[in-house]
Design a protein around this motif. Structure first.
Motif, PDB file in Angstrom:
ATOM      1  N   VAL A   1      -8.627  -4.594  -4.575  1.00  0.00           N
ATOM      2  CA  VAL A   1      -8.449  -5.115  -3.353  1.00  0.00           C
ATOM      3  C   VAL A   1      -6.835  -5.072  -2.797  1.00  0.00           C
ATOM      4  O   VAL A   1      -6.153  -5.453  -3.112  1.00  0.00           O
ATOM      5  CB  VAL A   1      -9.044  -6.463  -2.966  1.00  0.00           C
ATOM      6  N   GLU A   2      -6.886  -4.134  -1.770  1.00  0.00           N
ATOM      7  CA  GLU A   2      -5.656  -4.170  -1.084  1.00  0.00           C
ATOM      8  C   GLU A   2      -5.820  -4.243   0.474  1.00  0.00           C
ATOM      9  O   GLU A   2      -6.765  -4.046   0.938  1.00  0.00           O
ATOM     10  CB  GLU A   2      -5.033  -2.671  -1.183  1.00  0.00           C
ATOM     11  N   GLY A   3      -4.772  -4.679   1.144  1.00  0.00           N
ATOM     12  CA  GLY A   3      -4.822  -4.520   2.500  1.00  0.00           C
ATOM     13  C   GLY A   3      -4.798  -3.096   3.024  1.00  0.00           C
ATOM     14  O   GLY A   3      -4.200  -2.180   2.443  1.00  0.00           O
ATOM     15  N   ASP A   4      -5.370  -2.747   4.350  1.00  0.00           N
ATOM     16  CA  ASP A   4      -5.630  -1.630   4.928  1.00  0.00           C
ATOM     17  C   ASP A   4      -4.343  -1.546   5.800  1.00  0.00           C
ATOM     18  O   ASP A   4      -4.161  -2.175   6.723  1.00  0.00           O
ATOM     19  CB  ASP A   4      -6.964  -1.526   5.645  1.00  0.00           C
TER      20      ASP A   4
ATOM     21  N   ALA B   1     -11.333  -1.409  -0.611  1.00  0.00           N
ATOM     22  CA  ALA B   1     -11.941  -2.175  -1.619  1.00  0.00           C
ATOM     23  C   ALA B   1     -12.278  -1.016  -2.640  1.00  0.00           C
ATOM     24  O   ALA B   1     -12.984  -0.045  -2.178  1.00  0.00           O
ATOM     25  CB  ALA B   1     -13.174  -2.956  -1.120  1.00  0.00           C
TER      26      ALA B   1
ATOM     27  N   LEU C   1      -2.378  -9.180   3.262  1.00  0.00           N
ATOM     28  CA  LEU C   1      -3.469  -9.931   3.098  1.00  0.00           C
ATOM     29  C   LEU C   1      -2.961 -11.255   2.438  1.00  0.00           C
ATOM     30  O   LEU C   1      -2.044 -11.448   1.778  1.00  0.00           O
ATOM     31  CB  LEU C   1      -4.197  -9.285   1.863  1.00  0.00           C
TER      32      LEU C   1
ATOM     33  N   GLY D   1      -7.785 -13.282   0.743  1.00  0.00           N
ATOM     34  CA  GLY D   1      -7.984 -11.989   0.720  1.00  0.00           C
ATOM     35  C   GLY D   1      -7.768 -10.910  -0.553  1.00  0.00           C
ATOM     36  O   GLY D   1      -8.556 -10.174  -1.062  1.00  0.00           O
ATOM     37  N   SER D   2      -6.707 -11.232  -1.195  1.00  0.00           N
ATOM     38  CA  SER D   2      -6.247 -10.710  -2.306  1.00  0.00           C
ATOM     39  C   SER D   2      -7.099 -11.009  -3.268  1.00  0.00           C
ATOM     40  O   SER D   2      -7.246 -10.208  -4.331  1.00  0.00           O
ATOM     41  CB  SER D   2      -4.854 -11.169  -2.682  1.00  0.00           C
TER      42      SER D   2
ATOM     43  N   CYS E   1      -8.678  -9.183   9.038  1.00  0.00           N
ATOM     44  CA  CYS E   1      -7.791  -7.878   8.172  1.00  0.00           C
ATOM     45  C   CYS E   1      -8.734  -7.079   7.637  1.00  0.00           C
ATOM     46  O   CYS E   1      -9.857  -7.197   7.099  1.00  0.00           O
ATOM     47  CB  CYS E   1      -7.234  -8.922   6.996  1.00  0.00           C
TER      48      CYS E   1
ATOM     49  N   VAL F   1      -9.402  -4.479   4.930  1.00  0.00           N
ATOM     50  CA  VAL F   1      -9.230  -4.467   3.287  1.00  0.00           C
ATOM     51  C   VAL F   1      -9.797  -3.039   2.803  1.00  0.00           C
ATOM     52  O   VAL F   1     -10.669  -2.258   3.237  1.00  0.00           O
ATOM     53  CB  VAL F   1     -10.447  -5.301   2.805  1.00  0.00           C
TER      54      VAL F   1
ATOM     55  N   CYS G   1     -12.070  -8.343   5.822  1.00  0.00           N
ATOM     56  CA  CYS G   1     -12.181  -9.679   5.054  1.00  0.00           C
ATOM     57  C   CYS G   1     -13.214 -10.554   5.650  1.00  0.00           C
ATOM     58  O   CYS G   1     -13.166 -10.523   6.712  1.00  0.00           O
ATOM     59  CB  CYS G   1     -10.813 -10.257   5.261  1.00  0.00           C
TER      60      CYS G   1
END
Length: 876
Positions: free
Chosen positions: A31-34, A21, A44, A48-49, A17, A19, A10
């Motif tokens: 986009v999602e959190g890793d 992508a 996220l 970030g989201s 964070c 990400v 991010c």
């Protein structure tokens, strides 16, 4: 996720964070959190989201620009190099300067620092990170001998006591806040203390909120130190073996008058007892500590408490600075500050300078500290700096006394700006604007607040003729005839050199060492997973916890306790003076060049505002939503009144995000004096004194438009919507023709106009249609316009039937202002669900509406809405 997903990082705060992508095939991203990244484990925040909504190339600078005209790269590079070369030849190396950014990647930062300090031979390179964490650097160096962050994110979860001071973690580092919240939910015995003059969203998690008088942190932590000694938790054996300055610091602490904090004896006693009885304690601090004219002393006051009690170098213990920018730490590592050298080497140390010059094989090396940010722009203003290069930042808005900074940049002999846009307040003042790539296009590394190095990877190719920052810097260096040191094949090549140099720094006794990565191949660099330094050449160290052995990076290997005193300043301000606090809001980032592109992020707070206590509002005759003129000797701004007891009487708060692009007369930094910490050079952004007066407009307005509007009124603020733009307005003069005014403002062309006028009440409503589609609407009143902004915004591009009513029909629910940006849930939707479904907890709201189920930063607002709704129901 599909195989097309890219693991990246991010570009916002220093949490760093991970990400995932994935291109959506239409120019955007999902986009999602890793879940594998050690900073966020899949979480996220709202910003970030929404990253996928910010990657459009609309409005981007796609070719170099000289003056107002497009140019080739060769033309632009030749001009920039020639101007810098001739300026240096005629006026010396200190006549030029770079002002860079914590949003650059480490590889960009590294070559910029190398060019300025190793080839030009000046240290006049400073960074906007000076505005957010320079006091921490100074405090670390005084205490530890080098800029070492001893804490890790795991400590936040291992601690039995987390103290958050000068940090609205829930809004500014939401994922870290959620990590603490999750730990506390699992282990309710864990205690959280928030120290902040304001009652922020972070206080929702707190067992104790200490609303100290602004700027009295030193007094509070000196008191904590003296109480630690008085109650027998000072580790005398550790002090004898590992500390210097203990006795002097303790004597100073005992002499401190803690009454200046404004806290009661009961609060002070409860806090000190909690500290004394809880060994595993972490103190998290951020801008409320750093952004002060004695920020370094605040940092050392905190560190002193941890050193004296030996609460450092152990799991769940330590002072912990959380940085504001994605690569503020990377900038510190490469020497991006004017008073440091690469890899934490000291510019004052002749051996360090000689070693660095030899490693770089450069013709020269900077021999003394350069100009820090405030002094740098003062030198631009008085003509000492004659050529300036600004990279990836917007000092015309973010610097204190911003009006003078804009004047200085405008009058400078030669100004270059590297940016994604030519329309920022700073780029508009430049002689040359160079098109740079942004997040999603860049490739390199960043370091987060707990020293974890992560990769930012490109998802899209560079648009148009945009180039990466490291390429631009190296190209200019080559045109300045410095090609020998800048012939890099890519970011991996730069990273290898940086890592190799860190090994030399480690041999000179410094902490920063990633020499174990100096031989990574291009393939290994591309697949690099997050790693926390140090990474020594003899292999990764399994225990990366600094200071666990009681040894530090000073000459005698002992940490230094620094005696610090509480400065004196007026504690009680009487009208017309108020103390202005500045900061961030939940859903925006810096000057909004990226987050402002996301419609849903604009719906939480869509315009600049001023928090003011209800009693102060009554005394000044301010009503909710009035416009307030905020003034001092440095400037004046116009802000929307937000009447709230989140601030105390005599204190006001305003966010920093709005610029000359997004609002009229609302650059809050215009009010901030150029006062700095004498040790760190960091500006004090928390203690401007201002007067307040009502802005008496002849009319107020709200508008929506498909085309980006062009406002020239006394007050305006625009924000991106899903299908166009919204605009808040106010002016002291009334147009001769409302239709002519509206057509120019909303850029409606020959659209058909429908209108309603109520001259007795001063109300005007206009709707403009092209065929069957609404392309613009204007609503005017003598007082701030009351209507459904969500309804009007959603009508754009549709038939717009009934839009002049200003609100949906009774069969439609107006969702109201957005509370949860992650799922776009409005306040009215939440209140209706509470009443209709008899919801009694935030968890039930989250289950019913999804609000608060992602980043969780809206949960404090959900709790407040729930509490107020239940109170009203009980009163009926």
């Amino acid at each position: 996720m599909t195989s097309q997903s890219t693991c990246t990082t991010c570009p916002y705060c220093g949490t760093g964070c991970g990400v995932l992508a994935t291109p959506d095939g239409a120019g955007g991203l999902t986009v999602e959190g890793d879940p594998k990244h050690p900073a966020n484990f899949g979480r996220l925040c709202s910003k970030g989201s929404a990253l996928g909504e910010t990657v459009s190339t609309e409005g981007r600078l796609l070719a170099p620009q000289i003056g107002d005209q497009p140019a080739s790269w060769e033309e632009a590079l030749t001009l920039v190099a020639e101007k810098f070369r001739t300026t240096i030849a005629e006026h010396g190396p200190d006549s030029v300067a770079f002002y860079v950014s914590g949003q650059l990647l480490t590889e960009d930062y590294y070559v910029a620092n190398k060019l300025m300090k190793g080839y030009i031979g000046s240290a006049n390179i400073d960074t906007n990170s000076r505005l957010c964490m320079a006091s921490t650097v100074a405090g670390h160096k005084r205490a530890f001998g080098t800029d070492t962050v001893p804490g890790t994110y795991e400590d936040l979860e291992l601690a039995d006591l987390v103290i958050l001071t000068g940090s609205n973690l829930a809004w500014c580092h939401p994922v870290l806040y959620q990590r603490i919240a999750a730990a506390k939910a699992t282990r309710p015995s864990m205690k959280v203390v928030v120290i902040d003059p304001r009652r922020t969203a972070t206080c929702d998690l707190a067992d104790m909120h200490l609303a100290i008088q602004p700027g009295t942190d030193v007094a509070l932590f000196n008191h904590l130190l003296s109480q630690s000694h008085a109650k027998g938790v000072v580790d005398l054996a550790f002090a004898s073996q590992s500390l210097t300055g203990f006795s002097e610091t303790l004597d100073t602490a005992y002499k401190t008058d803690v009454a200046v904090t404004g806290l009661s004896q009961e609060q002070l006693s409860d806090f000190s007892n909690l500290w004394v009885n809880t060994e595993k304690s972490v103190t998290v601090f951020s801008q409320g500590v750093n952004q002060s004219d004695h920020g370094a002393d605040k940092v050392n006051a905190i560190i002193n408490c941890h050193l004296a009690t030996a609460r450092i170098g152990k799991p769940g213990c330590g002072p912990f600075s959380v940085t504001g920018q994605p690569n503020a730490m990377g900038g510190r590592e490469v020497g991006g500050l004017a008073n440091t050298l690469a890899c934490h080497l000291d510019i004052e140390n002749p051996a360090h300078r000689a070693s660095l010059q030899s490693f770089w094989n450069t013709p020269t090396i900077a021999e003394r500290q350069g100009l820090k940010a405030v002094d740098l722009f003062e030198a631009v203003g008085n003509g000492k700096i004659k050529a300036l290069w600004v990279m990836c930042t917007n000092p015309a808005v973010s610097m204190p006394n911003a009006t003078k900074v804009r004047e200085a940049i405008s009058n400078c002999n030669f100004v270059v700006v590297s940016d994604m846009f030519a329309t920022t307040d700073t780029a508009r003042l430049a002689d040359v604007v160079l098109p740079a790539t942004g997040w999603g296009e860049k490739d390199g590394t960043v370091t987060n607040s707990d020293r974890t190095i992560s990769r930012q990877r490109s998802v899209f190719p560079a648009p148009g003729n945009a180039r990466h920052d490291w390429q631009i810097i190296c190209d200019v260096a080559k045109h300045m005839r410095f090609s020998k040191g800048f012939d890099f094949s890519g970011p991996a090549d730069i990273f290898r050199e940086h890592a190799a140099l860190s090994g030399l720094a480690a041999k000179l006794g410094k902490d920063f060492d990633i020499s174990g990565l100096a031989q990574v191949s291009d393939v290994e660099y591309q697949s690099m997973t997050p790693v926390r330094w140090p990474v020594h050449s003899q292999g990764k160290v399994p225990n990366k916890r600094f200071f666990s052995d009681g040894k530090y990076f000073t000459a005698d290997r002992r940490a230094k306790m620094v005696p610090v005193t509480q400065p004196h300043f007026p504690q009680e301000l009487k009208p017309p003076l108020f103390r202005l606090n500045t900061g961030r809001i939940r859903d925006q980032w810096h000057t909004m060049s990226r987050t402002g592109q996301s419609p849903r992020l604009n719906q939480h707070y869509g315009e600049p505002f001023l928090e003011i206590h209800p009693t102060d509002a009554i005394q000044h005759g301010f009503l909710e939503a009035d416009l307030v003129k905020v003034s001092n000797s440095f400037g004046s701004v116009i802000l929307r009144a937000l009447v709230t007891d989140r601030v105390r009487q005599g204190q006001v708060f305003a966010p920093i995000h709005w610029t000359g692009e997004t609002a009229g007369n609302s650059v809050v930094s215009d009010l901030v004096p150029p006062v700095v910490d004498p040790v760190s050079g960091q500006p004090d952004s928390k203690s401007a004194y201002v007067s307040l007066s009502k802005f008496n407009a002849a009319w107020y307005g709200y508008a929506v438009a498909v085309q980006q509007p062009h406002a020239t009124t006394n007050y305006w603020a625009k924000a991106k919507l899903a299908d166009g733009w919204q605009l808040e307005l106010a002016n002291v003069n009334t147009p001769e023709s409302w239709e002519g005014f509206a057509r120019t403002l909303l850029r409606t062309g020959e659209a058909q106009c429908s209108s309603l006028f109520d001259t007795s009440k001063g109300r005007v409503r206009m709707a403009f249609h092209c065929g069957e589609q609404l392309v613009g609407a204007l609503f005017v009143d003598r007082s701030p316009v009351q209507m459904s902004r969500t309804f009007a915004g959603k009508a754009l591009g549709q038939s717009g039937l009934g839009v002049l009513a200003g609100r949906p029909s009774t069969v439609q629910l107006d969702p109201g202002a957005t509370v949860c940006a992650c799922f776009n849930v409005g306040v009215n939707t939440i209140l209706a669900a509470i009443e209709d479904k008899n919801l009694v907890s935030v968890e039930q709201i989250s289950t019913t509406l999804s609000a608060g189920s992602n980043c969780g930063s809206c949960r404090p607002e959900l709790a407040a809405l729930l509490s107020e709704a239940r109170r009203q129901l009980a009163a009926e």
